[in-house]
Write an enzyme that holds these catalytic residues in place. Structure first.
Site, short mmCIF file in Angstrom:
data_model
loop_
_atom_site.label_atom_id
_atom_site.label_comp_id
_atom_site.label_asym_id
_atom_site.label_seq_id
_atom_site.Cartn_x
_atom_site.Cartn_y
_atom_site.Cartn_z
N SER A 178 13.01 13.92 25.13
CA SER A 178 13.00 13.15 26.85
C SER A 178 12.75 14.37 27.79
O SER A 178 12.68 14.17 28.86
CB SER A 178 13.55 12.02 27.01
OG SER A 178 15.12 12.63 26.37
N HIS A 206 8.69 8.29 24.19
CA HIS A 206 7.59 9.86 24.99
C HIS A 206 6.78 9.90 24.48
O HIS A 206 5.14 11.07 25.28
CB HIS A 206 8.40 10.42 25.57
CG HIS A 206 9.40 10.34 26.05
ND1 HIS A 206 9.53 10.16 27.95
CD2 HIS A 206 10.50 10.02 25.74
CE1 HIS A 206 10.31 9.76 28.40
NE2 HIS A 206 11.40 9.48 27.20
N LYS A 236 6.27 2.99 29.70
CA LYS A 236 6.69 4.76 29.69
C LYS A 236 4.65 4.84 30.20
O LYS A 236 4.21 3.84 31.19
CB LYS A 236 6.94 5.17 29.24
CG LYS A 236 8.88 5.96 30.02
CD LYS A 236 9.86 6.34 28.16
CE LYS A 236 11.08 5.72 28.88
NZ LYS A 236 12.40 5.88 28.50
C1 LIG Z 1 13.31 6.17 27.84
C2 LIG Z 1 13.82 5.82 26.64
C3 LIG Z 1 14.28 4.57 25.42
C4 LIG Z 1 14.56 3.27 25.87
O1 LIG Z 1 13.84 2.69 26.57
P1 LIG Z 1 13.61 1.36 27.75
O2 LIG Z 1 12.84 0.67 27.68
O3 LIG Z 1 13.75 1.68 29.30
O4 LIG Z 1 15.59 0.92 27.65
C5 LIG Z 1 14.24 5.04 24.37
N1 LIG Z 1 14.65 6.46 23.55
C6 LIG Z 1 13.86 7.18 24.10
C7 LIG Z 1 13.92 8.50 23.78
C8 LIG Z 1 13.53 7.11 25.90
O5 LIG Z 1 13.20 8.12 26.51
#
Ligand SMILES: *Cc1c(COP(=O)(O)O)cnc(C)c1O
Length: 381
Positions: A178, A206, A236
């Site tokens: 990330s 991602h 996302k």
């Molecule tokens: C954003 C993210 C999460 C958490 O997801 P949410 O739905 O925002 O709680 C988990 N793993 C990764 C790699 C992330 O980037």
């Protein structure tokens, strides 16, 4: 931390340029945003396809709100599992080519569910050093032996797998890292998982929506098998909220029965599931979004290569600009802000010490000219 010590501890964070604060977004998520009263071009969200404020998604949720109301009202196992949840789970499983899927209120909760339901005391979990914090927290909570291997170091991982006495093993990785935008070697990880009879758990927060024609990293690499567990977030690129886990029907049934972060929490509003269904349709139909994103990624890499910046090995919308020193990263972000660009500086402990950076996050909704302007500003700084 006692209450009387908080003020000094906060001051210490300020002194070390580690103090964090929130900024007020006064427009919908997108590339043209107003933050704390000022207009910016945003390069900070994970809304990679520009779907967070897409009229079809918003419309689908609005219609579903009219029909189904707002609140979930109960946990899924009590009285909160709606037909829309079931429909969205089937559509998600189909989209990523897995037998079954289970939706969660967040990726954080999904990671807790999977890891704590499959490994415990006497078992072992093997985790990449750059994994997301939510995976690390889940590993700690599981009480399994928590072995972290150097980023993408398959040799070290194999050594750990070959020497562990644990009966149940689980390898957990981010598919796309990330803060760096680089990827895990999924094919080789699956070979190791098969060789050492280990689960392979992939967090594709991602990659989903972006890679593999939107169907995610595991689909793109042609991974399958009953040891494979796929997780992606829906807040996302998908532009909605929550997350899902995909795997075998048996795995999903197991999670429904034992995953505490699934059982002891209220179901997401059913209308959000309608948003997820609309998002999957848009991802299938509006293929130009992924093309536009690919064009912006190529443009950013060309632009950064002209500067003195070391390019990250990333073909994803995450294009970090590594600065090193926290204070310099903060001041570059501040200068960009003055020029109307919202590019977040990411500091330790989110990234390793000495690797403070700007995290340039690209979206299909960015215009070529908008990106050109921020790149010139970065290069001139
Ligand atoms: C954003 C993210 C999460 C958490 O997801 P949410 O739905 O925002 O709680 C988990 N793993 C990764 C790699 C992330 O980037």
């Amino acid at each position: 931390m006692r209450h009387q010590d908080i003020a000094a501890a906060l001051q210490d964070l300020r002194d070390r340029h580690r103090y964090r604060q929130r900024h007020l977004l006064e427009t919908p998520q997108g590339v043209d945003i107003v933050v704390d009263g000022k207009p910016y071009v945003g390069f900070a969200s994970n809304d990679y396809l520009g779907l967070a404020n897409h009229p079809r998604l918003v419309g689908a949720v609005r219609d579903a709100l009219e029909k189904w109301g707002l609140g979930g009202g109960a946990s899924h196992l009590v009285a909160g599992h709606f037909a829309l949840h079931e429909e969205a789970e089937a559509a998600l499983a189909d989209f990523v080519g897995m037998p079954a899927a289970l939706m969660f209120g967040s990726g954080y909760a999904a990671n807790q569910a999977v890891i704590t339901s499959l490994v415990g005391r006497g078992d072992a979990v093997f985790a990449d050093r750059l994994n997301h914090a939510s995976l690390n927290d889940a590993c700690l909570l599981s009480r399994a032996e928590f072995r972290r291997f150097r980023h993408n170091d398959l040799e070290q991982l194999e050594h750990l797998l070959a020497t562990t006495p644990a009966r149940t093993r689980l390898i957990a990785v981010d598919a796309v890292y990330s803060m760096d935008g680089d990827e895990a070697p999924l094919k080789k990880l699956q070979e190791l998982a098969d060789k050492y009879d280990s689960w392979l758990y992939i967090d594709d927060a991602h990659g989903f929506g972006v890679l593999g024609e939107g169907r995610g990293s595991a689909t793109e690499q042609g991974l399958h098998g009953e040891r494979l567990i796929y997780m992606a977030t829906l807040g996302k690129a998908a532009g909605v909220a929550g997350a899902f886990v995909a795997g075998s029907a048996a795995l999903v049934a197991w999670l429904v029965n034992v995953a505490r972060s699934y059982i002891f929490t209220t179901a997401q509003p059913p209308a959000l599931a309608a948003g997820v269904l609309a998002s999957l349709q848009v991802m299938r139909e509006e293929t130009w979004r992924r093309q536009a994103l690919a064009d912006r990624i190529a443009q950013a890499r060309r632009g950064l290569a002209e500067g003195r910046f070391r390019l990250a090995p990333s073909r994803t919308p995450i294009q970090p600009i590594i600065i090193g020193c926290d204070e310099q990263a903060m001041s570059l972000a501040a200068r960009l802000k003055e020029q109307g660009f919202w590019v977040p500086a990411i500091r330790p402990p989110t990234v390793p010490e000495g690797t403070a950076r700007l995290r340039l996050a690209l979206s299909a909704a960015h215009g070529e000219e908008q990106l050109e302007r921020v790149l010139s500003a970065v290069l001139a700084a």
